[in-house]
Design a protein around this motif. Structure first.
Motif, short mmCIF file in Angstrom:
data_model
loop_
_atom_site.label_atom_id
_atom_site.label_comp_id
_atom_site.label_asym_id
_atom_site.label_seq_id
_atom_site.Cartn_x
_atom_site.Cartn_y
_atom_site.Cartn_z
N UNK A 1 0.85 -1.19 0.00
CA UNK A 1 0.00 0.00 0.00
C UNK A 1 0.88 1.23 0.00
N UNK A 2 0.30 2.39 -0.25
CA UNK A 2 1.07 3.63 -0.19
C UNK A 2 1.61 3.83 1.22
N UNK A 3 0.79 3.52 2.20
CA UNK A 3 1.24 3.66 3.58
C UNK A 3 2.39 2.68 3.87
N UNK A 4 2.30 1.47 3.35
CA UNK A 4 3.37 0.50 3.52
C UNK A 4 4.66 0.95 2.88
N UNK A 5 4.56 1.59 1.71
CA UNK A 5 5.75 2.11 1.05
C UNK A 5 6.37 3.24 1.87
N UNK A 6 5.53 4.10 2.43
CA UNK A 6 6.01 5.18 3.31
C UNK A 6 6.72 4.57 4.51
N UNK A 7 6.11 3.55 5.10
CA UNK A 7 6.67 2.87 6.26
C UNK A 7 8.04 2.28 5.92
N UNK A 8 8.12 1.60 4.78
CA UNK A 8 9.38 0.99 4.35
C UNK A 8 10.45 2.04 4.11
N UNK A 9 10.08 3.14 3.47
CA UNK A 9 11.06 4.19 3.20
C UNK A 9 11.59 4.80 4.49
N UNK A 10 10.70 5.12 5.44
CA UNK A 10 11.16 5.70 6.70
C UNK A 10 12.05 4.71 7.46
N UNK A 11 11.71 3.45 7.42
CA UNK A 11 12.53 2.42 8.07
C UNK A 11 13.90 2.33 7.42
N UNK A 12 13.91 2.29 6.10
CA UNK A 12 15.17 2.23 5.35
C UNK A 12 16.06 3.42 5.69
N UNK A 13 15.51 4.61 5.63
CA UNK A 13 16.30 5.81 5.90
C UNK A 13 16.82 5.84 7.33
N UNK A 14 16.00 5.43 8.29
CA UNK A 14 16.43 5.44 9.69
C UNK A 14 17.56 4.46 9.94
N UNK A 15 17.43 3.25 9.43
CA UNK A 15 18.46 2.25 9.70
C UNK A 15 19.71 2.48 8.87
N UNK A 16 19.62 3.33 7.84
CA UNK A 16 20.81 3.70 7.06
C UNK A 16 21.49 4.94 7.64
N UNK A 17 20.96 5.46 8.73
CA UNK A 17 21.65 6.54 9.43
C UNK A 17 21.12 7.94 9.21
N UNK A 18 19.98 8.10 8.55
CA UNK A 18 19.41 9.43 8.38
C UNK A 18 18.98 9.95 9.75
N UNK A 19 19.29 11.18 10.03
CA UNK A 19 18.99 11.83 11.30
C UNK A 19 17.49 11.73 11.62
N UNK A 20 17.18 11.35 12.84
CA UNK A 20 15.77 11.16 13.22
C UNK A 20 14.96 12.45 13.16
N UNK A 21 15.60 13.59 13.42
CA UNK A 21 14.87 14.85 13.31
C UNK A 21 14.46 15.10 11.86
N UNK A 22 15.32 14.74 10.92
CA UNK A 22 14.99 14.87 9.49
C UNK A 22 13.85 13.91 9.13
N UNK A 23 13.91 12.70 9.65
CA UNK A 23 12.83 11.73 9.39
C UNK A 23 11.51 12.22 9.95
N UNK A 24 11.55 12.78 11.15
CA UNK A 24 10.34 13.30 11.77
C UNK A 24 9.72 14.37 10.88
N UNK A 25 10.56 15.25 10.33
CA UNK A 25 10.07 16.30 9.45
C UNK A 25 9.46 15.72 8.17
N UNK A 26 10.16 14.74 7.56
CA UNK A 26 9.64 14.10 6.35
C UNK A 26 8.30 13.44 6.59
N UNK A 27 8.16 12.81 7.77
CA UNK A 27 6.93 12.09 8.09
C UNK A 27 5.81 13.04 8.54
N UNK A 28 6.17 14.26 8.93
CA UNK A 28 5.17 15.20 9.40
C UNK A 28 4.72 14.94 10.82
#
Length: 132
Positions: free
Chosen positions: A63-90
């Motif tokens: 689903x679109x939500x599942x793709x969003x979930x996967x992308x946020x997970x991928x970025x977090x475990x690859x070291x993207x700053x959590x504050x940046x992830x929080x902003x991307x996720x809203x």
């Protein structure tokens, strides 16, 4: 979110084209030239993305939500700053991003990278360098 140079060029071209057309309000328009409606996106785009995901071995009910979930997970475990992830996720809180959307698994990363790269028409997206 960092994007490949080829994607940034595509967006710049679309912005320039939109500014040249009188009355055009949108950078990304539906096939009829208007804003994207659910039906337009689902029929013309999402079905292709979902089928590509299935071909690459991602979950059957993507689903679109599942793709969003996967992308946020991928970025977090690859070291993207959590504050940046929080902003991307809203999200209002980093805690929400960590507790609800981000899971510590790498099993699906390579298929996600390849699907995103294939969809964008770019070479495979390389993993971020390890911070440690």
């Amino acid at each position: 979110m960092p994007l490949p140079a080829s994607v940034m060029r595509m967006v710049a071209d679309r912005v320039a084209a939109a500014s040249r057309e009188a009355g055009r309000q949108f950078v990304f328009v539906a096939p009829r030239g208007n804003h994207w409606r659910y039906e337009d996106f689902y029929t013309d785009r999402w079905v292709k993305i979902r089928d590509l995901a299935r071909e690459k071995g991602l979950p059957r009910r993507m689903t679109m939500h599942g793709l969003r979930h996967s992308l946020l997970t991928l970025l977090a475990t690859e070291g993207v700053d959590l504050a940046a992830l929080r902003t991307m996720a809203g999200h209002a809180s980093v805690t929400t991003t960590m507790n609800v959307y981000v899971h510590a698994t790498r099993r699906h990363h390579e298929p996600v990278r390849q699907i995103v790269a294939d969809f964008l028409g770019v070479d495979a997206i390389k993993p971020l360098a390890s911070a440690g």
